[in-house]
Design an enzyme around this catalytic site. Structure first.
Site, PDB file in Angstrom:
ATOM      1  N   ALA A  48     114.644 -42.980 -11.620  1.00 26.51           N
ATOM      2  CA  ALA A  48     116.371 -42.404 -11.313  1.00 26.51           C
ATOM      3  C   ALA A  48     116.400 -41.128 -10.263  1.00 26.51           C
ATOM      4  CB  ALA A  48     116.706 -41.483 -12.597  1.00 26.51           C
ATOM      5  N   PHE A  53     116.339 -38.687 -15.750  1.00 25.65           N
ATOM      6  CA  PHE A  53     116.333 -38.160 -17.358  1.00 25.65           C
ATOM      7  C   PHE A  53     115.808 -36.804 -17.202  1.00 25.65           C
ATOM      8  CE2 PHE A  53     116.540 -42.711 -19.553  1.00 25.65           C
ATOM      9  CZ  PHE A  53     117.461 -42.435 -19.882  1.00 25.65           C
ATOM     10  N   ARG A  54     114.342 -36.823 -16.678  1.00 26.76           N
ATOM     11  CA  ARG A  54     114.131 -35.089 -16.774  1.00 26.76           C
ATOM     12  C   ARG A  54     113.821 -34.099 -15.984  1.00 26.76           C
ATOM     13  NH1 ARG A  54     111.640 -39.691 -17.928  1.00 26.76           N
ATOM     14  NH2 ARG A  54     110.771 -39.935 -19.472  1.00 26.76           N
ATOM     15  N   ILE A 100     118.463 -48.977 -13.355  1.00 26.06           N
ATOM     16  CA  ILE A 100     119.570 -49.521 -13.861  1.00 26.06           C
ATOM     17  C   ILE A 100     120.644 -50.169 -13.011  1.00 26.06           C
ATOM     18  CG2 ILE A 100     119.092 -50.345 -16.566  1.00 26.06           C
ATOM     19  CD1 ILE A 100     120.817 -48.139 -17.161  1.00 26.06           C
ATOM     20  N   ASP A 101     121.423 -49.142 -12.589  1.00 19.13           N
ATOM     21  CA  ASP A 101     121.972 -48.959 -11.391  1.00 19.13           C
ATOM     22  C   ASP A 101     122.336 -49.762 -10.578  1.00 19.13           C
ATOM     23  OD1 ASP A 101     120.622 -48.390  -9.668  1.00 19.13           O
ATOM     24  OD2 ASP A 101     120.168 -46.234 -10.302  1.00 19.13           O
ATOM     25  N   HIS A 136     113.689 -52.112 -15.562  1.00 19.14           N
ATOM     26  CA  HIS A 136     114.340 -52.184 -17.132  1.00 19.14           C
ATOM     27  C   HIS A 136     115.709 -52.816 -16.897  1.00 19.14           C
ATOM     28  CE1 HIS A 136     111.395 -48.435 -17.123  1.00 19.14           C
ATOM     29  NE2 HIS A 136     110.440 -49.409 -17.501  1.00 19.14           N
ATOM     30  N   CYS A 140     124.447 -65.772 -29.988  1.00 21.59           N
ATOM     31  CA  CYS A 140     124.122 -66.841 -29.711  1.00 21.59           C
ATOM     32  C   CYS A 140     123.709 -67.000 -28.116  1.00 21.59           C
ATOM     33  CB  CYS A 140     125.567 -67.935 -29.392  1.00 21.59           C
ATOM     34  SG  CYS A 140     126.952 -66.849 -28.779  1.00 21.59           S
ATOM     35  N   ASN A 153     108.591 -36.727  -4.185  1.00 18.11           N
ATOM     36  CA  ASN A 153     109.373 -36.171  -5.825  1.00 18.11           C
ATOM     37  C   ASN A 153     110.053 -34.470  -5.298  1.00 18.11           C
ATOM     38  OD1 ASN A 153     110.466 -37.144  -7.990  1.00 18.11           O
ATOM     39  ND2 ASN A 153     109.259 -35.813  -9.409  1.00 18.11           N
TER      40      ASN A 153
HETATM   41  P1  NAD Z   1     113.009 -39.000 -14.651  1.00 17.22           P
HETATM   42  O1  NAD Z   1     113.887 -38.593 -14.985  1.00 17.22           O
HETATM   43  O2  NAD Z   1     112.049 -39.283 -15.411  1.00 17.22           O
HETATM   44  O3  NAD Z   1     112.132 -39.106 -12.998  1.00 17.22           O
HETATM   45  C1  NAD Z   1     113.099 -38.445 -11.888  1.00 17.22           C
HETATM   46  C2  NAD Z   1     112.046 -37.348 -11.204  1.00 17.22           C
HETATM   47  O4  NAD Z   1     113.147 -38.033  -9.591  1.00 17.22           O
HETATM   48  C3  NAD Z   1     112.494 -36.085 -11.616  1.00 17.22           C
HETATM   49  O5  NAD Z   1     110.885 -35.472 -11.725  1.00 17.22           O
HETATM   50  C4  NAD Z   1     113.285 -35.338 -10.505  1.00 17.22           C
HETATM   51  O6  NAD Z   1     112.320 -34.020 -10.635  1.00 17.22           O
HETATM   52  C5  NAD Z   1     113.114 -36.124  -9.339  1.00 17.22           C
HETATM   53  N1  NAD Z   1     114.584 -36.479  -8.752  1.00 17.22           N
HETATM   54  C6  NAD Z   1     115.648 -36.299  -8.770  1.00 17.22           C
HETATM   55  N2  NAD Z   1     116.203 -36.176  -7.580  1.00 17.22           N
HETATM   56  C7  NAD Z   1     115.637 -36.031  -6.754  1.00 17.22           C
HETATM   57  C8  NAD Z   1     116.132 -36.003  -5.370  1.00 17.22           C
HETATM   58  N3  NAD Z   1     117.129 -36.027  -5.236  1.00 17.22           N
HETATM   59  N4  NAD Z   1     115.381 -35.767  -4.437  1.00 17.22           N
HETATM   60  C9  NAD Z   1     113.441 -35.603  -5.060  1.00 17.22           C
HETATM   61  N5  NAD Z   1     112.964 -36.021  -6.292  1.00 17.22           N
HETATM   62  C10 NAD Z   1     114.154 -35.603  -7.451  1.00 17.22           C
HETATM   63  O7  NAD Z   1     113.449 -40.021 -13.884  1.00 17.22           O
HETATM   64  P2  NAD Z   1     112.493 -42.375 -13.851  1.00 17.22           P
HETATM   65  O8  NAD Z   1     110.714 -41.549 -13.394  1.00 17.22           O
HETATM   66  O9  NAD Z   1     112.891 -43.199 -13.610  1.00 17.22           O
HETATM   67  O10 NAD Z   1     112.509 -42.264 -15.595  1.00 17.22           O
HETATM   68  C11 NAD Z   1     112.681 -43.361 -16.075  1.00 17.22           C
HETATM   69  C12 NAD Z   1     113.987 -43.213 -16.798  1.00 17.22           C
HETATM   70  O11 NAD Z   1     115.433 -43.344 -16.234  1.00 17.22           O
HETATM   71  C13 NAD Z   1     113.756 -45.787 -16.565  1.00 17.22           C
HETATM   72  O12 NAD Z   1     113.697 -45.641 -17.778  1.00 17.22           O
HETATM   73  C14 NAD Z   1     115.318 -45.280 -16.154  1.00 17.22           C
HETATM   74  O13 NAD Z   1     115.532 -46.773 -16.825  1.00 17.22           O
HETATM   75  C15 NAD Z   1     116.229 -44.745 -16.823  1.00 17.22           C
HETATM   76  N6  NAD Z   1     116.976 -43.884 -16.265  1.00 17.22           N
HETATM   77  C16 NAD Z   1     118.253 -44.129 -14.330  1.00 17.22           C
HETATM   78  C17 NAD Z   1     118.607 -44.468 -14.451  1.00 17.22           C
HETATM   79  C18 NAD Z   1     119.284 -44.600 -13.208  1.00 17.22           C
HETATM   80  O14 NAD Z   1     119.912 -46.440 -13.452  1.00 17.22           O
HETATM   81  N7  NAD Z   1     119.969 -44.208 -12.196  1.00 17.22           N
HETATM   82  C19 NAD Z   1     119.497 -43.180 -14.561  1.00 17.22           C
HETATM   83  C20 NAD Z   1     118.795 -42.105 -15.544  1.00 17.22           C
HETATM   84  C21 NAD Z   1     117.622 -42.723 -16.080  1.00 17.22           C
END
Ligand code: NAD
Length: 246
Positions: free
Chosen positions: A28, A39-40, A106-107, A122, A133, A217
């Protein structure tokens, strides 16, 4: 201290030039600079602790209207555009590199950027299916619904579910297998914008056998000690520099 520690960006670019088969494993964090919350991070969706519950299959089956309310507001951004990271990965493919993107996102932004092999662990927001159906529906069909019409229903009466993997659901076996295979065969593996805490997706990077593992990251991950290059920067900053160097 070796070159990868002293000049991580130069070494990153050198590794790209030396590699033919490159896998980008994304999360993400690669889409936050396209305006989609992760998410985090501090501003991510998990500031609201119930997000993981709401995005579960159990919750979808029990409260589909509340699920859709959350899902459409927080995970569906049909107007989001690829950013410099997505575009640079596509440019590498145009330069003749064999690029595979394995994404947890998923975007659909990697597909919009034009990469030809994008393995969506995902699923994707683009399509939905009737859980009764199996009829298929587009994202625009779902977006045209008014709030009172949610959850969207099929002509057969069944609820329509987006093709995204919810907590409590299994991953598509074929996508998982192909992702593991591409990572196993890769000359270089670049992990970007993921906290690497969602399994089984995160554990796929264990299939990599090479010596060119790069983790980019903002925050630390549990896999950092395996990385030959570790870059804790904003992806936008980094790829703005890298774009002119490859
Ligand atoms: P996560 O939110 O757990 O982790 C994202 C990480 O990216 C974090 O550690 C954060 O510090 C880092 N980050 C954020 N912006 C950044 C940037 N500009 N530069 C560098 N680092 C950056 O996301 P994840 O590990 O992909 O979590 C998994 C779940 O989140 C997946 O199941 C996914 O399907 C779902 N998700 C997807 C989307 C999307 O499709 N864009 C959005 C939200 C969540």
């Amino acid at each position: 201290m070796d070159a990868a520690d002293k000049n991580p960006i130069e070494t990153f670019v050198k590794w790209i030039s030396e590699s033919e088969r490159i896998v980008f494993f994304t999360g993400a964090g690669v889409s936050t600079e396209s305006g989609i919350p992760d998410f985090r991070s501090g501003t991510g969706l998990y500031r609201d602790n119930s997000a993981e519950d709401i995005l579960s299959r159990r919750y979808f089956d029990k409260h589909p209207e509340k699920f859709y309310d959350f899902y459409l507001k927080n995970l569906v951004f049909p107007d989001a555009r690829p950013n410099i990271l997505h575009d640079t990965i596509t440019d590498l493919e145009k330069m003749g590199k064999h690029i595979t993107v394995v994404t947890q996102n998923i975007d659909n932004l990697h597909q919009k950027a034009g990469n030809s092999e994008v393995l969506c662990l995902h699923g994707s927001i683009e399509k939905s299916h009737c859980i009764r159906c199996g009829a298929e529906f587009s994202l625009s069909f779902v977006l045209e619904m008014s709030e009172s019409e949610l959850p969207p229903r099929c002509q057969c009466g069944g609820v329509i579910k987006p093709d995204v993997v919810l907590f409590g659901e299994g991953l598509d076996f074929d996508v998982l297998n192909r992702s593991a295979g591409r990572i196993y065969d890769a000359d270089m593996l670049v992990v970007c914008g993921t906290s690497l805490v969602v399994n089984p997706a995160a554990s796929l990077i264990r299939y990599y056998r090479g010596k060119k593992l790069v983790i980019i990251n903002r925050e630390p991950t549990a896999y950092d000690r395996y990385a030959g290059i570790l870059i804790r920067d904003n992806l936008g900053n980094l790829f703005n520099k890298v774009k002119n160097m490859v």
